[in-house]
Design a protein around this motif. Sequence first.
Motif, mmCIF file in Angstrom:
data_model
loop_
_atom_site.group_PDB
_atom_site.id
_atom_site.type_symbol
_atom_site.label_atom_id
_atom_site.label_comp_id
_atom_site.label_asym_id
_atom_site.label_seq_id
_atom_site.Cartn_x
_atom_site.Cartn_y
_atom_site.Cartn_z
ATOM 1 N N THR A 123 59.316 57.225 16.934
ATOM 2 C CA THR A 123 59.349 55.916 17.772
ATOM 3 C C THR A 123 60.597 55.427 17.679
ATOM 4 N N TYR A 124 61.302 55.350 16.641
ATOM 5 C CA TYR A 124 62.704 54.930 16.509
ATOM 6 C C TYR A 124 63.633 55.378 17.607
ATOM 7 N N GLY A 125 63.440 56.891 17.616
ATOM 8 C CA GLY A 125 64.415 57.594 18.716
ATOM 9 C C GLY A 125 64.020 57.245 20.150
ATOM 10 N N LEU A 126 62.764 56.952 20.649
ATOM 11 C CA LEU A 126 62.353 56.604 21.985
ATOM 12 C C LEU A 126 62.777 55.101 22.122
ATOM 13 N N LEU A 127 62.795 54.263 21.067
ATOM 14 C CA LEU A 127 63.397 52.808 21.445
ATOM 15 C C LEU A 127 64.751 52.938 21.560
ATOM 16 N N TRP A 128 65.657 53.896 20.882
ATOM 17 C CA TRP A 128 66.903 53.994 20.879
ATOM 18 C C TRP A 128 67.305 54.194 22.467
ATOM 19 N N ILE A 129 66.579 55.243 22.896
ATOM 20 C CA ILE A 129 66.913 55.646 24.381
ATOM 21 C C ILE A 129 66.582 54.618 25.291
ATOM 22 N N GLY A 167 63.990 46.276 10.227
ATOM 23 C CA GLY A 167 65.258 47.022 10.686
ATOM 24 C C GLY A 167 65.341 46.952 12.124
ATOM 25 N N VAL A 168 63.801 47.489 12.741
ATOM 26 C CA VAL A 168 64.259 47.769 14.498
ATOM 27 C C VAL A 168 64.497 46.203 14.803
ATOM 28 N N PHE A 169 63.899 45.330 14.421
ATOM 29 C CA PHE A 169 64.339 43.818 14.949
ATOM 30 C C PHE A 169 65.616 43.506 14.772
ATOM 31 N N LEU A 170 66.105 43.707 13.492
ATOM 32 C CA LEU A 170 67.697 43.095 13.420
ATOM 33 C C LEU A 170 68.514 44.162 14.189
ATOM 34 N N HIS A 171 68.264 45.426 14.399
ATOM 35 C CA HIS A 171 69.237 46.497 15.050
ATOM 36 C C HIS A 171 69.190 46.174 16.297
ATOM 37 N N ARG A 229 76.997 33.265 16.382
ATOM 38 C CA ARG A 229 75.740 32.439 16.406
ATOM 39 C C ARG A 229 74.792 33.550 16.050
ATOM 40 N N GLY A 230 73.402 33.129 15.896
ATOM 41 C CA GLY A 230 72.139 33.800 15.778
ATOM 42 C C GLY A 230 72.220 34.714 14.734
ATOM 43 N N LEU A 231 72.041 35.756 15.094
ATOM 44 C CA LEU A 231 71.941 37.143 13.966
ATOM 45 C C LEU A 231 73.231 37.129 13.188
ATOM 46 N N TYR A 291 74.191 47.069 11.923
ATOM 47 C CA TYR A 291 74.209 48.196 11.158
ATOM 48 C C TYR A 291 73.268 47.935 9.902
ATOM 49 N N LEU A 292 72.916 46.786 9.468
ATOM 50 C CA LEU A 292 72.072 46.312 8.818
ATOM 51 C C LEU A 292 70.663 46.763 8.921
ATOM 52 N N GLY A 293 70.342 46.632 10.351
ATOM 53 C CA GLY A 293 69.257 46.822 10.703
ATOM 54 C C GLY A 293 68.999 48.454 10.537
ATOM 55 N N GLU A 294 70.047 49.299 10.858
ATOM 56 C CA GLU A 294 70.165 50.557 10.891
ATOM 57 C C GLU A 294 69.842 51.087 9.547
ATOM 58 N N LEU A 295 70.558 50.639 8.658
ATOM 59 C CA LEU A 295 70.539 50.605 7.188
ATOM 60 C C LEU A 295 68.984 50.777 6.779
ATOM 61 N N LEU A 296 68.351 49.555 7.151
ATOM 62 C CA LEU A 296 66.960 49.583 6.707
ATOM 63 C C LEU A 296 66.028 50.466 7.332
ATOM 64 N N ILE A 297 66.324 51.000 8.623
ATOM 65 C CA ILE A 297 65.572 51.696 9.188
ATOM 66 C C ILE A 297 65.773 53.181 8.350
#
Length: 206
Positions: A42-48, A107-111, A132-134, A143-149
């Motif tokens: 799923t992560y791969g498809l979301l990345w695309i 991780g997906v949310f943050l990324h 601002r924001g995140l 990168y924090l999101g990717e690290l969690l993923i």
Amino acid sequence: MKHKFYIDTHKGANALAVLALIAWFDAWHNETAWIYLALHGTYGLLWIWKSRRFPDKQWEQEVGLGYGLLTWATLTLYWVGPWIIVRDDLHTAPWLLALCVAMWGLGVFLHFASDMQKHMHLELTPGTLLTRGLWARSRNPNYLGELLIYTSFCLVSRHWAPMLVLGVMFFGVWLPNMLKKDASLARYPEFAAWKERTSLIIPGLL
């Protein structure tokens, strides 16, 4: 071709590769392998999808065939986790699987949310610093999101080899990119104050 072509095709191949491993080792019964397939696939498809809707400029550069194939080969190291799962018929404890799914979701949310925020900021207010924001407490929430993923992928396999691969990627690719970006953003007058109140990646820790 653009660098993202090699990255995106590999991301799209994640699900097929894990499914092929499940078939090769006849691991259709292994629930941990299926959970891993769902997470990484799923992560791969979301990345695309992300690459098409709000692409990262650093992956838009043209690269040679050799460098592109090197990128593909390097990303393939991430498949050591599912290979270990199906080879050893690993069954991860339910509580750990639940933790990994939660970690993956955060991780997906943050990324993706931080990349979207960056994309819109650059489109609507070019030439200004995003603070601002995140990006208010971390200079690299993406990168924090990717690290969690990727940490969630490693924990599912319960093996040191995927952690080693992630460590090499973090210190060999991600960290240099973050430091290079800091050096580039230092040209903004407000960068020093932003750097003072933020962390490089993990708020309050690193």
